[in-house]
Design a protein around this motif. Structure first.
Motif, PDB file in Angstrom:
ATOM      1  N   UNK A 159     -45.671  41.157   9.709  1.00 53.88           N
ATOM      2  CA  UNK A 159     -46.875  40.426   9.326  1.00 53.88           C
ATOM      3  C   UNK A 159     -47.976  41.423   8.986  1.00 53.88           C
ATOM      4  N   UNK A 160     -48.983  40.938   8.289  1.00 53.39           N
ATOM      5  CA  UNK A 160     -50.134  41.781   7.971  1.00 53.39           C
ATOM      6  C   UNK A 160     -50.801  42.256   9.266  1.00 53.39           C
ATOM      7  N   UNK A 161     -50.927  41.350  10.227  1.00 56.34           N
ATOM      8  CA  UNK A 161     -51.569  41.704  11.502  1.00 56.34           C
ATOM      9  C   UNK A 161     -50.805  42.815  12.212  1.00 56.34           C
ATOM     10  N   UNK A 162     -49.475  42.758  12.158  1.00 51.08           N
ATOM     11  CA  UNK A 162     -48.650  43.774  12.804  1.00 51.08           C
ATOM     12  C   UNK A 162     -48.875  45.145  12.156  1.00 51.08           C
ATOM     13  N   UNK A 163     -48.820  45.189  10.846  1.00 47.31           N
ATOM     14  CA  UNK A 163     -48.983  46.462  10.137  1.00 47.31           C
ATOM     15  C   UNK A 163     -50.392  47.002  10.345  1.00 47.31           C
TER      16      UNK A 163
END
Length: 189
Positions: A159-163
């Motif tokens: 996910x964007x949040x993870x990256x």
């Protein structure tokens, strides 16, 4: 008079005993967890890699800091080594993007390569180390941005949040270490 090879072996054993013991103790944590849950499944190669990473980070501390008494330099060294070990361990165990099986995670191995090159170029001098850690933080940010640009956040489990979250965490740690080395450089001037 002792010969040089005996003295070198004795010194290695004396200096390597503490990092080896600490690495072994930390590796006991997943070994114990494996007795109680099926969620933790380490193989012999997982334990070997974890031990080598932990031992290598601990063993590298002494040569990095032997020429200084400046506490903030030593703190920067601990932060640098711990962050590098954490980055490689995290990337190998679960991956930055989705699972550890996503090949895009290989890109994040460029970060410790930048760190190693910068450390070598700095010759362990505080100002040089500060610059090396700034370059390492920049490499972390650039690779995180590249992963988003090529759509790595759309891979399964990513996910964007993870990256952004992981890249931001590591950029912060690299910059904190850079600040420590910068402070060490200003106290020595």
């Amino acid at each position: 008079m002792p010969n040089h090879s005996t003295t070198a072996l004795s010194s290695f054993l004396r200096l390597g005993a503490v990092p080896a013991l600490l690495a072994a103790l930390i590796c006991l944590i997943p070994l114990i967890a494996m007795q109680f849950t099926q969620e933790v499944r380490w193989t012999f190669s997982d334990f070997t890699l974890a031990f080598l990473l932990l031992f290598g980070g601990g063993f590298a501390y002494r040569p990095m800091t032997r020429a200084t008494v400046v506490t903030v330099y030593k703190l920067g060294s601990v932060l640098t080594l711990a962050t590098a070990v954490f980055l490689v361990f995290l990337n190998g165990a679960v991956g930055f993007v989705g699972s550890e099986n996503n090949t895009i995670n290989v890109a994040f191995l460029a970060v410790p390569a930048v760190l190693a090159a910068g450390t070598f170029a700095a010759g362990r001098k505080p100002l040089g180390m500060a610059r090396a850690l700034l370059a390492t933080g920049l490499a972390q940010a650039v690779i995180g941005g590249w992963v988003l640009a090529v759509g790595g956040h759309m891979l399964p489990g990513a996910s964007i949040a993870e990256v952004l979250g992981l890249s931001g965490l590591f950029v912060s740690l690299w910059l904190a270490a850079a600040w420590c080395y910068w402070q060490a450089a200003t106290t020595q001037m």
